[in-house]
Design a protein around this motif. Structure first.
Motif, PDB file in Angstrom:
ATOM      1  N   ARG A  28       0.801  -1.211   0.000  1.00 18.19           N
ATOM      2  CA  ARG A  28       0.000   0.000   0.000  1.00 18.19           C
ATOM      3  C   ARG A  28       0.844   1.276   0.000  1.00 18.19           C
ATOM      4  NH1 ARG A  28      -4.495   0.982   4.636  1.00 18.19           N
ATOM      5  NH2 ARG A  28      -5.055   3.093   4.042  1.00 18.19           N
ATOM      6  N   HIS A  29       1.996   1.226   0.639  1.00 24.46           N
ATOM      7  CA  HIS A  29       2.731   2.473   0.867  1.00 24.46           C
ATOM      8  C   HIS A  29       4.047   2.607   0.106  1.00 24.46           C
ATOM      9  CE1 HIS A  29      -0.087   3.646   3.959  1.00 24.46           C
ATOM     10  NE2 HIS A  29       0.042   2.464   4.513  1.00 24.46           N
ATOM     11  N   THR A 166      -0.035   6.862   7.021  1.00 26.85           N
ATOM     12  CA  THR A 166       0.552   7.113   5.704  1.00 26.85           C
ATOM     13  C   THR A 166       2.032   7.439   5.919  1.00 26.85           C
ATOM     14  OG1 THR A 166       0.046   9.465   5.794  1.00 26.85           O
ATOM     15  CG2 THR A 166      -1.587   8.046   4.727  1.00 26.85           C
TER      16      THR A 166
END
Ligand code: ATP
Ligand code: MG
Length: 171
Positions: A28-29, A166
């Motif tokens: 995802r990151h 995040t």
């Protein structure tokens, strides 16, 4: 949303027991090419990502590639459990050798939750005891990370914190 500052040139160790969501978090990151996973390297050297007897060779190869990336100044993320001290000390040494910052991102999810995920995975077949041992090792890990030389330590506790995180790369 919680922004986790991460130096743009660092060696990031994802840390967490099996099922905590390390590979999901990495996908995802980070770019796929930034992530070196122990599973992928076991598959490369032994045709089976779960073959624990291939771990030594797999980590050898993984560290070699990580070293090449760091020498070229590229952010590198290692996706492995890292609940054992020797696994982490190797990474800290590698980061130091390349003059980059070792960063720890811990995904700390309750063992029960990880187990119920694990039971549903076709790609995992170890028993409950393995997870219990990882969990004990993780508790010890959490007390030691700073002392071990990780300059940035982010600990995400529980599903919501993991979901809300995040990454903010710092120049
Ligand atoms: P391992 O150490 O075994 O490789 P891991 O920490 O990489 O485990 P993942 O493979 O990322 O864990 O996730 C484990 C399982 O949990 C997967 O089936 C994944 O789809 C699921 N999962 C991950 N994150 C979440 C989430 N936020 N909610 C529900 N399921 C999730
Ligand atoms: Mg994984």
């Amino acid at each position: 949303m919680t922004e986790l500052p991460v130096p743009a040139l660092s060696l990031v160790a994802l840390i967490g027991i099996s099922g905590a969501g390390k590979s999901t978090f990495a996908r995802r990151h980070f770019l796929p090419s930034q992530v070196l996973s122990s599973d992928a390297f076991r598959a490369m050297v032994a045709d089976d990502e779960t073959d624990q007897s291939a771990s030594a060779a797999a980590f050898d190869a993984l560290h070699y590639v990580a070293g090449k990336r760091l020498a070229a100044g590229r952010l590198t993320v290692i996706d492995a459990t890292h609940v054992q001290e020797h696994a982490r000390s190797t990474l800290v040494a590698l980061a130091r050798a390349h003059d980059v910052l070792p960063v720890a991102i811990v995904l700390d999810l309750p063992e029960e939750e990880c187990w119920s995920r694990t039971e549903q995975r076709p790609d995992r077949s170890f028993g409950r005891g393995v997870l219990a041992r990882q969990s004990r090792d993780l508790r010890r890990t959490l007390k030691r990370l700073n002392r071990e030389g990780f300059r940035t330590v982010h600990v995400l506790r529980g599903r919501d914190e993991i979901e809300a995180a995040t990454i903010r790369l710092q120049p």
